[in-house]
Design an enzyme around this catalytic site. Structure first.
Site, mmCIF file in Angstrom:
data_model
loop_
_atom_site.group_PDB
_atom_site.id
_atom_site.type_symbol
_atom_site.label_atom_id
_atom_site.label_comp_id
_atom_site.label_asym_id
_atom_site.label_seq_id
_atom_site.Cartn_x
_atom_site.Cartn_y
_atom_site.Cartn_z
ATOM 1 N N ASN A 53 0.875 -1.151 -0.013
ATOM 2 C CA ASN A 53 -0.045 0.004 -0.057
ATOM 3 C C ASN A 53 0.995 1.405 0.053
ATOM 4 O O ASN A 53 1.407 1.554 1.026
ATOM 5 C CB ASN A 53 -0.941 -0.104 1.153
ATOM 6 C CG ASN A 53 -1.784 1.063 1.360
ATOM 7 O OD1 ASN A 53 -1.845 2.113 0.637
ATOM 8 N ND2 ASN A 53 -2.757 0.827 2.305
ATOM 9 N N ARG A 99 -2.168 -2.114 -3.696
ATOM 10 C CA ARG A 99 -3.656 -1.228 -3.382
ATOM 11 C C ARG A 99 -3.575 -0.047 -4.385
ATOM 12 O O ARG A 99 -2.503 0.726 -4.450
ATOM 13 C CB ARG A 99 -3.695 -0.659 -2.212
ATOM 14 C CG ARG A 99 -4.882 0.134 -1.954
ATOM 15 C CD ARG A 99 -4.941 0.971 -0.553
ATOM 16 N NE ARG A 99 -6.037 1.607 -0.469
ATOM 17 C CZ ARG A 99 -6.123 2.997 0.121
ATOM 18 N NH1 ARG A 99 -5.058 3.268 0.717
ATOM 19 N NH2 ARG A 99 -7.130 3.456 0.218
ATOM 20 N N HIS A 122 -12.920 3.218 -0.299
ATOM 21 C CA HIS A 122 -13.090 2.075 0.717
ATOM 22 C C HIS A 122 -13.441 0.757 0.271
ATOM 23 O O HIS A 122 -13.985 -0.082 1.028
ATOM 24 C CB HIS A 122 -13.768 2.398 2.016
ATOM 25 C CG HIS A 122 -13.027 3.494 2.684
ATOM 26 N ND1 HIS A 122 -13.877 4.519 3.091
ATOM 27 C CD2 HIS A 122 -11.718 3.760 2.982
ATOM 28 C CE1 HIS A 122 -13.023 5.336 4.018
ATOM 29 N NE2 HIS A 122 -11.800 4.942 3.817
ATOM 30 N N ASP A 167 -8.408 12.791 16.588
ATOM 31 C CA ASP A 167 -8.602 11.500 16.933
ATOM 32 C C ASP A 167 -9.761 11.407 17.514
ATOM 33 O O ASP A 167 -10.339 12.141 18.623
ATOM 34 C CB ASP A 167 -7.255 11.275 17.736
ATOM 35 C CG ASP A 167 -7.091 9.774 18.033
ATOM 36 O OD1 ASP A 167 -7.930 8.954 18.595
ATOM 37 O OD2 ASP A 167 -5.949 9.085 17.746
#
Ligand code: ADP
Length: 397
Positions: free
Chosen positions: A9, A90, A179, A281
């Site tokens: 990736n 990916r 996704h 976060d």
């Protein structure tokens, strides 16, 4: 015959890799090369439960690939003897061209390069990874697995934007969705948990990581998804706004004198819960909201309210919903987000079990009340395993 795949990736400043067994999911090694293109590069390589960290400048993707192969030589497993059958890459944007994974040749590289306009941040970095990996592993088949591919089943009614049709066609403007690797993996695992064939299962999958997207899955196929031409549309994310009135862009250009790049940066990097509260976060955000920080409380409410609206919209799109499925960092771990999102949705047949929701776990689980018509599931995603499985399927075909 082994079934091990090297999964890559490649991002603009990082390169993640894993050697994973496509059949049993066994992870033989996992690593990350960070700070590509700047100074202070860090290479972490984990094997057999032990983590090896090397610090060295990594000026480009070639150097990152060299650092990765060196880590394998120094700490194992030895890539020549591990029985690799493919390298799985990916790739974010596959356009309308790729509905499924494909063995990479020069023509695939050319098409993915042509799609750079649609994914200027992601495809060039993915291509850099492909280029250096093909040079380092010339004897292995390289397979591209596209984030958009799972969503190529979305029908025109859901992927068409109501703008001038000629303009849209000429500039390839449509909903692509992203996704997809995660939505494919999670929807299949969710059907397995429910004990039903995917072809007979309808669900709403909520992938909530730093980026976040919702997908309506009917009979194992994506029929609508919240990300669009780019990953900016849809849900409120860590730093992205998700849905906004498009006229906000004109308003900011005209009244704030911001240019297109500044607005792009604002909506992609300085919005979402970060823009609302100063916290990106979700752990920090929930903690701050619990101490009564009003900006954090509003950000959390806006985040969950948007999710709720998508659950409602996709219930209408699907007609019958068997499960709402939470996945990725926030979806798998934040009981607060799950509870706020689904509170009051009994009218849709969704009844969360507060106790099951509060329990932590690493495995796929059902957290709805026994009598809930719609099941609520938490299913850990595993994009690397899905990439390995799809790569193995292509080369074994
Ligand atoms: P990425 O999109 O980068 O792959 P992840 O799926 O790893 O992202 O998700 C990252 C997000 O998950 C972060 O916003 C982080 O706060 C959130 N997260 C991780 N653990 C928890 C937790 N225990 N509670 C709430 N949020 C969490």
């Amino acid at each position: 015959m082994t079934s091990r795949v090297l999964v890559i990736n490649s991002g603009s400043s990082s390169l993640k890799y894993q050697v994973v067994d496509a059949v049993d999911g066994d992870v033989l090694a996992v690593g990350l090369v960070e700070r590509i293109g700047t100074t202070g590069g860090v290479i972490s390589h984990e094997v057999g439960g032990e983590k090896h960290v090397l610090r060295r400048d990594v000026p480009d993707h070639d150097a990152a690939m060299a650092a990765m192969t060196e880590a394998f030589v120094s700490h194992g497993p030895q890539l020549e003897t591990v029985g690799l059958i493919a390298v799985g890459h990916r790739v974010v944007q596959g356009g309308e061209e790729y509905e499924r994974p494909v063995v990479i040749d020069d023509n695939v590289v050319r098409v993915v390069t042509e799609l750079v306009d649609l994914a200027p941040l992601h495809n060039p970095a993915n291509l850099a990874g492909i280029r250096v990996a093909r040079a380092h592993f010339p004897d292995l088949p390289h397979v591209a697995i596209f984030d958009t591919a799972f969503h190529m089943t979305v029908p025109p009614v859901a992927h068409t934007y109501a703008i001038d049709a000629d303009v849209a066609r000429r500039h390839r403007v449509r909903r692509y969705g992203f996704h997809g690797t995660s939505h494919a993996y999670v929807s299949r695992e969710a059907a397995r948990l429910l004990g039903r064939p995917p072809a007979e299962t309808n669900m709403i999958v909520l992938h909530l990581g730093n980026g976040a997207s919702a997908t309506a899955v009917r009979g194992g196929e994506s029929v609508d998804t919240s990300m669009g031409l780019t990953p900016l549309e849809g849900l409120v994310m860590g730093t992205r706004s998700g849905d906004i009135d498009p006229a906000i862009v004109f308003h900011l250009a005209r009244t704030a004198g911001m240019d297109i790049d500044e607005i792009d940066d604002l909506l992609n990097k300085r919005s979402g819960v970060l823009g609302l509260s100063g916290r990106q976060d979700m752990r920090d955000l929930v903690a701050a909201a619990e101490t009564g920080d009003t900006a954090a409380m509003l950000a959390l409410d806006v985040y969950c309210y948007r999710l709720r609206k998508y659950v409602g919209a996709y219930t209408a799109a699907l007609g019958r919903v068997d499960a709402v499925v939470f996945t990725a960092g926030v979806g798998e771990n934040s009981a607060a987000v799950r509870a706020r999102t689904l509170a009051g949705l009994e009218v849709l047949g969704i009844e969360l079990d507060a106790e099951a929701n509060a329990a932590t776990g690493r495995t796929a689980r059902d957290i709805a009340l026994p009598g809930s018509r719609v099941r609520v599931l938490v299913v850990p995603t595993n994009e690397e395993l899905e990439i390995a499985r799809q790569a193995a399927e292509v080369v074994n075909r």
